[in-house]
Design a protein around this motif. Structure first.
Motif, short mmCIF file in Angstrom:
data_model
loop_
_atom_site.label_atom_id
_atom_site.label_comp_id
_atom_site.label_asym_id
_atom_site.label_seq_id
_atom_site.Cartn_x
_atom_site.Cartn_y
_atom_site.Cartn_z
N LEU A 172 29.02 -42.53 104.13
CA LEU A 172 27.60 -42.17 104.14
C LEU A 172 26.98 -42.40 105.52
CD1 LEU A 172 26.53 -43.55 100.65
CD2 LEU A 172 26.67 -41.13 101.34
N ARG A 173 27.40 -43.45 106.21
CA ARG A 173 26.89 -43.71 107.56
C ARG A 173 27.30 -42.60 108.52
NH1 ARG A 173 29.30 -48.17 109.41
NH2 ARG A 173 29.65 -49.24 107.47
N GLN A 174 28.51 -42.06 108.33
CA GLN A 174 29.01 -41.00 109.19
C GLN A 174 28.30 -39.67 108.92
OE1 GLN A 174 33.21 -40.93 108.38
NE2 GLN A 174 33.63 -42.67 109.71
N LYS A 175 27.63 -39.57 107.78
CA LYS A 175 26.88 -38.38 107.37
C LYS A 175 27.75 -37.12 107.35
CE LYS A 175 22.52 -40.30 108.75
NZ LYS A 175 21.25 -40.15 109.37
N LYS A 176 29.02 -37.29 107.00
CA LYS A 176 29.92 -36.15 106.89
C LYS A 176 30.08 -35.70 105.45
CE LYS A 176 32.60 -37.21 111.00
NZ LYS A 176 33.92 -37.58 111.52
N CYS A 177 29.54 -36.48 104.53
CA CYS A 177 29.69 -36.20 103.11
C CYS A 177 28.32 -36.03 102.47
CB CYS A 177 30.44 -37.32 102.39
SG CYS A 177 32.12 -37.54 102.98
#
Length: 166
Positions: A20-25
């Motif tokens: 979630l922190r990477q905002k890739k999903c």
């Protein structure tokens, strides 16, 4: 199944947080191979309140439904997770929606013998949905805030299926 779905299904809070922190999903992505479950459905089905809270904090919509019309509330009721039901209630998630068979989360909790969940959901159904839910919706409407109660995609699918039966 996306990485986020897998992490939520495995109750791997650290991996969910990392993804979630990477905002890739997308926390609202429906997995068509698993009946349109979202990561929040998986967390609720595991009774994993911390993962559910994290997903909600990152925009997961608690009104989204599986292809059979189950909300995260249905899964939490099946799992007997009072903590997840309380969390969902705290964000004004719909806990009184019928699934495709006409069953509400309270009925699912009854079927599985989760008495505390049944009591909570009955109290929600009688008092909170009518009084607190109405008050919240009125306040939100007065402020111009959208109340995210319905999964438009599922509602449209339900209407399309009904046309075929006429």
């Amino acid at each position: 199944m996306s990485e986020l779905h897998q992490a939520a299904a495995a109750a791997d809070l650290d991996q969910v947080e990392k993804l979630l922190r990477q905002k890739k999903c997308n926390p609202n992505q429906k997995d068509t191979d698993w009946g349109n479950k979202t990561p929040l459905h998986w967390a609720a089905s595991k009774g994993d309140v911390e993962t559910a809270r994290l997903l909600l904090d990152h925009g997961a919509r608690p009104c989204l439904r599986t292809e059979l019309g189950w909300t995260p509330g249905h899964f939490a009721a099946e799992a007997g997770s009072l903590a997840v039901l309380r969390l969902l209630h705290s964000v004004h998630a719909p806990l009184d929606k019928d699934d495709a068979s006409g069953e509400k989360p309270v009925r699912i909790a009854e079927i599985y013998g989760h008495k505390e969940c049944v009591l909570f959901l009955r109290r929600y159904d009688v008092n909170l949905a009518e009084v607190e839910g109405w008050a919240y919706r009125k306040c939100a409407a007065d402020k111009g805030i959208s109340v995210d109660d319905d999964d438009e995609e599922w509602e449209g699918q339900k209407k399309d299926e009904g046309k075929g039966h006429q």
